[in-house]
Structures are given as C-alpha cells and as structure tokens.
Enzyme design. Structure first.
Site, PDB file in Angstrom:
ATOM      1  NE  ARG A 126     -31.590   2.171 -74.072  1.00  0.00           N
ATOM      2  CZ  ARG A 126     -32.258   1.357 -74.876  1.00  0.00           C
ATOM      3  NH1 ARG A 126     -32.992   0.390 -74.372  1.00  0.00           N
ATOM      4  NH2 ARG A 126     -32.203   1.516 -76.176  1.00  0.00           N
ATOM      5  NE  ARG A 171     -33.318   1.158 -81.752  1.00  0.00           N
ATOM      6  CZ  ARG A 171     -32.959   1.706 -80.600  1.00  0.00           C
ATOM      7  NH1 ARG A 171     -32.226   2.808 -80.582  1.00  0.00           N
ATOM      8  NH2 ARG A 171     -33.325   1.141 -79.461  1.00  0.00           N
TER       9      ARG A 171
HETATM   10  P1  AP5 Z   1     -35.613  -0.723 -71.999  1.00  0.00           P
HETATM   11  O1  AP5 Z   1     -36.113  -1.682 -70.984  1.00  0.00           O
HETATM   12  O2  AP5 Z   1     -34.151  -0.664 -72.257  1.00  0.00           O
HETATM   13  O3  AP5 Z   1     -36.440  -0.863 -73.375  1.00  0.00           O
HETATM   14  P2  AP5 Z   1     -36.404  -2.004 -74.505  1.00  0.00           P
HETATM   15  O4  AP5 Z   1     -37.821  -2.288 -74.878  1.00  0.00           O
HETATM   16  O5  AP5 Z   1     -35.549  -3.131 -74.080  1.00  0.00           O
HETATM   17  O6  AP5 Z   1     -35.767  -1.151 -75.691  1.00  0.00           O
HETATM   18  P3  AP5 Z   1     -34.559  -1.485 -76.685  1.00  0.00           P
HETATM   19  O7  AP5 Z   1     -34.070  -0.164 -77.213  1.00  0.00           O
HETATM   20  O8  AP5 Z   1     -33.559  -2.393 -76.050  1.00  0.00           O
HETATM   21  O9  AP5 Z   1     -35.329  -2.242 -77.804  1.00  0.00           O
HETATM   22  P4  AP5 Z   1     -34.862  -2.542 -79.209  1.00  0.00           P
HETATM   23  O10 AP5 Z   1     -35.858  -3.563 -79.587  1.00  0.00           O
HETATM   24  O11 AP5 Z   1     -34.758  -1.356 -80.103  1.00  0.00           O
HETATM   25  O12 AP5 Z   1     -33.330  -3.011 -79.052  1.00  0.00           O
HETATM   26  P5  AP5 Z   1     -32.615  -4.422 -79.096  1.00  0.00           P
HETATM   27  O13 AP5 Z   1     -31.467  -4.372 -78.187  1.00  0.00           O
HETATM   28  O14 AP5 Z   1     -33.607  -5.510 -78.946  1.00  0.00           O
HETATM   29  O15 AP5 Z   1     -36.137   0.739 -71.550  1.00  0.00           O
HETATM   30  C1  AP5 Z   1     -35.799   1.913 -72.297  1.00  0.00           C
HETATM   31  C2  AP5 Z   1     -35.579   3.081 -71.319  1.00  0.00           C
HETATM   32  O16 AP5 Z   1     -36.825   3.399 -70.687  1.00  0.00           O
HETATM   33  C3  AP5 Z   1     -34.602   2.783 -70.169  1.00  0.00           C
HETATM   34  O17 AP5 Z   1     -33.863   3.932 -69.890  1.00  0.00           O
HETATM   35  C4  AP5 Z   1     -35.525   2.401 -68.986  1.00  0.00           C
HETATM   36  O18 AP5 Z   1     -34.933   2.722 -67.729  1.00  0.00           O
HETATM   37  C5  AP5 Z   1     -36.749   3.262 -69.262  1.00  0.00           C
HETATM   38  N1  AP5 Z   1     -38.009   2.634 -68.836  1.00  0.00           N
HETATM   39  C6  AP5 Z   1     -38.371   1.315 -69.009  1.00  0.00           C
HETATM   40  N2  AP5 Z   1     -39.625   1.108 -68.531  1.00  0.00           N
HETATM   41  C7  AP5 Z   1     -40.064   2.315 -68.068  1.00  0.00           C
HETATM   42  C8  AP5 Z   1     -41.290   2.745 -67.461  1.00  0.00           C
HETATM   43  N3  AP5 Z   1     -42.311   1.907 -67.249  1.00  0.00           N
HETATM   44  N4  AP5 Z   1     -41.392   4.051 -67.110  1.00  0.00           N
HETATM   45  C9  AP5 Z   1     -40.378   4.921 -67.330  1.00  0.00           C
HETATM   46  N5  AP5 Z   1     -39.180   4.584 -67.891  1.00  0.00           N
HETATM   47  C10 AP5 Z   1     -39.027   3.288 -68.261  1.00  0.00           C
HETATM   48  O19 AP5 Z   1     -32.105  -4.472 -80.598  1.00  0.00           O
HETATM   49  C11 AP5 Z   1     -31.075  -3.607 -81.040  1.00  0.00           C
HETATM   50  C12 AP5 Z   1     -30.743  -3.880 -82.516  1.00  0.00           C
HETATM   51  O20 AP5 Z   1     -30.255  -5.234 -82.640  1.00  0.00           O
HETATM   52  C13 AP5 Z   1     -31.932  -3.827 -83.497  1.00  0.00           C
HETATM   53  O21 AP5 Z   1     -32.192  -2.507 -83.933  1.00  0.00           O
HETATM   54  C14 AP5 Z   1     -31.432  -4.736 -84.619  1.00  0.00           C
HETATM   55  O22 AP5 Z   1     -30.461  -4.083 -85.399  1.00  0.00           O
HETATM   56  C15 AP5 Z   1     -30.727  -5.843 -83.844  1.00  0.00           C
HETATM   57  N6  AP5 Z   1     -31.647  -6.964 -83.470  1.00  0.00           N
HETATM   58  C16 AP5 Z   1     -31.962  -7.376 -82.205  1.00  0.00           C
HETATM   59  N7  AP5 Z   1     -32.807  -8.402 -82.228  1.00  0.00           N
HETATM   60  C17 AP5 Z   1     -33.062  -8.670 -83.539  1.00  0.00           C
HETATM   61  C18 AP5 Z   1     -33.885  -9.601 -84.214  1.00  0.00           C
HETATM   62  N8  AP5 Z   1     -34.626 -10.501 -83.522  1.00  0.00           N
HETATM   63  N9  AP5 Z   1     -33.914  -9.573 -85.569  1.00  0.00           N
HETATM   64  C19 AP5 Z   1     -33.161  -8.701 -86.265  1.00  0.00           C
HETATM   65  N10 AP5 Z   1     -32.361  -7.768 -85.711  1.00  0.00           N
HETATM   66  C20 AP5 Z   1     -32.306  -7.752 -84.346  1.00  0.00           C
HETATM   67 MG    MG Z   2     -33.717  -3.943 -74.748  1.00  0.00          MG
END
Ligand code: AP5
Ligand code: MG
Length: 216
Positions: A126, A171
């Site tokens: 990504r 994660r």
């Molecule tokens: P993408 O759309 O970026 O996936 P995503 O589900 O958004 O994945 P994240 O890594 O953002 O999820 P996350 O929950 O770990 O992170 P977050 O930022 O929320 O797609 C991924 C890749 O796949 C991309 O390259 C895309 O192009 C590709 N792709 C997508 N769909 C596809 C398809 N159909 N086919 C092929 N390729 C595809 O959280 C980060 C950190 O923040 C957490 O670890 C935690 O420390 C903190 N945090 C955030 N929210 C909270 C909360 N509510 N409570 C506590 N801590 C939190």
């Molecule tokens: Mg995301």
C-alpha cells in the site's frame, strides 16, 4: 444513512469509504486518519499515541471516543461512514449514545471479509497520496504511469509506519481479540451485513451498495 465499515487491517475500509464519499456525498469518519493527522501536526495527544500506533496496538477508548464526539458536533447531514471505529464494545456503546443524543442511529454495519494472507499482501504493497490521502497498491491499484495521483495530481506518496509484517501481526491480533466480538454484537442487534471483500474494488463497492439498500 449512517454505516460502519467493519473489517481487519487491509480489508479495504478506507478505499470503499472514499468511494461512498465521492458517489453519495457521505462523510467519512476514520479514527486512524484522525490519529495520523494529530501525529503529523505534533499535538500532545498525537505524540502520545505515535508509539502505540506504530506497534499496531489500539489507542485508548477515551481518546478515540473523544475524537468521534468532536466530529459529531459538525455537519452530519450527508450520512456518516464510520471507518475503523468502533473497535471495542466500549466504543460501540459510546457511539450508540452519541448518535442517540443527536436524534439519530446506526442503519447498517458492513463486515468486510478478507483472508489473512490477502491482508498481508495488500498492506505491504500500500501507498497513499501525501496530499489528498488517495490509497494505492503496487499490485492491484498502482500509481498512474505519470507518477501523479489520479485524484489530485500530487506527486508524493507515503507508506505507513505500521505497514510492516511485525506491526501487522499485532494489528491482526488486536482485531481478532478486541474488535471481532462486535460482529456478534451487531448481528444480535440485526444490523450486520457481510460482504466478500476479496473481489475487485468495483465489485466490493457493488456488494456494499446492495447491503446498504437492504437496511434492517
Ligand atoms: P485500505 O482501503 O487502505 O484498507 P483498510 O481496511 O482501510 O486498512 P487499514 O490498514 O487502514 O486498517 P486499519 O484498521 O489497520 O488502520 P486504521 O488507520 O484504521 O486497503 C488496503 C490496501 O489494499 C490498499 O493498498 C488498497 O489499494 C488495496 N485494496 C483495497 N481494496 C482492494 C480490493 N478489493 N482488491 C485489491 N486491493 C484492494 O488504524 C491505524 C491504527 O490507529 C490502529 O492500529 C490503532 O493503533 C489506531 N486506531 C484507529 N482507530 C482506532 C480505534 N477506533 N480504537 C483504537 N485505536 C484505533
Ligand atoms: Mg484505512
């Protein structure tokens, strides 16, 4: 309509949320993006959460609930997409209370299912446009040949500090241990719809639209 996109890291929550913003004028509320913004602007809270995020652990409920509460004070007219929130039962309860205080509620919770092997492959490949946050993938959605973001023309692309195999293990563990109980919780509340997140991005989008049209 207010929805939750629920799924493990790399399931495609952010990618699909951005499509819904473009196509339906909904508002994306990503706690991950909010926390990264806080880090980049060097706020006290941002500095406090940086190490936790890089390790792949969850930030405290108090911080993320506070962030969502603040956002809900603004305009929520186009409908809300909760992306990466709630991630614990305490966050789910807080969300229900906050929405009810606004005289609204949740319509659908969409669980995006993707196997672990695919999640790892997606995350390692990504990159994100530094200017507008558009999400790319070296394998499945490469940056255009001219090196410019298809959405804003930006030429700088970043990789997340937590997009490495070690943080990803943490994660995933956090997802299965702390977040996946929400699947049963929303199933009991008759809000849950399951979508296969493994297809092409456009096919997953079509499944999400279908799930949204079947509101409970
Ligand atoms: P993408 O759309 O970026 O996936 P995503 O589900 O958004 O994945 P994240 O890594 O953002 O999820 P996350 O929950 O770990 O992170 P977050 O930022 O929320 O797609 C991924 C890749 O796949 C991309 O390259 C895309 O192009 C590709 N792709 C997508 N769909 C596809 C398809 N159909 N086919 C092929 N390729 C595809 O959280 C980060 C950190 O923040 C957490 O670890 C935690 O420390 C903190 N945090 C955030 N929210 C909270 C909360 N509510 N409570 C506590 N801590 C939190
Ligand atoms: Mg995301």
């Amino acid at each position: 309509m207010n929805i939750i996109l629920l799924g493990p890291p790399g399931a495609g929550k952010g990618t699909q949320a951005r499509r819904l913003v473009d196509e339906r004028g909904m508002i994306q509320l990503s706690t991950g993006d909010m926390l990264r913004d806080a880090r980049n602007s060097g706020t006290e809270m941002g500095n406090r959460v940086a190490g936790i995020m890089d390790r792949g652990e969850l930030v405290t409920d108090e911080i993320v609930i506070g962030l969502i509460e603040e956002k809900l004070e603004g305009d929520t007219g186009g409908g809300l997409i909760f992306d990466g929130f709630p991630r614990t039962l305490a966050q789910a309860d807080a969300l229900e209370a906050l929405l009810s205080r606004k005289g609204t509620g949740l319509d659908v919770v969409i669980e995006m299912r993707v196997d672990d092997e695919t999640l790892v492959a997606r995350i390692i490949a990504r990159s994100t446009c530094a200017a507008c946050g558009e999400v790319y993938n070296d394998l499945t959605r490469p940056v255009p040949d001219d090196g410019r973001c298809a959405k804003c023309g930006g030429m700088q692309f970043t990789r997340r500090a937590d997009d490495n195999e070690e943080s990803l293990k943490t994660r995933l563990l956090a997802y299965y241990k702390q977040t996946s109980p929400l699947i049963g919780y929303y199933h009991c509340k008759e809000k849950l719809r399951v979508v296969d997140g493994l297809g092409e991005i456009a096919d997953v989008a079509a499944s999400i639209s279908e799930a949204m049209s079947k509101t409970p």
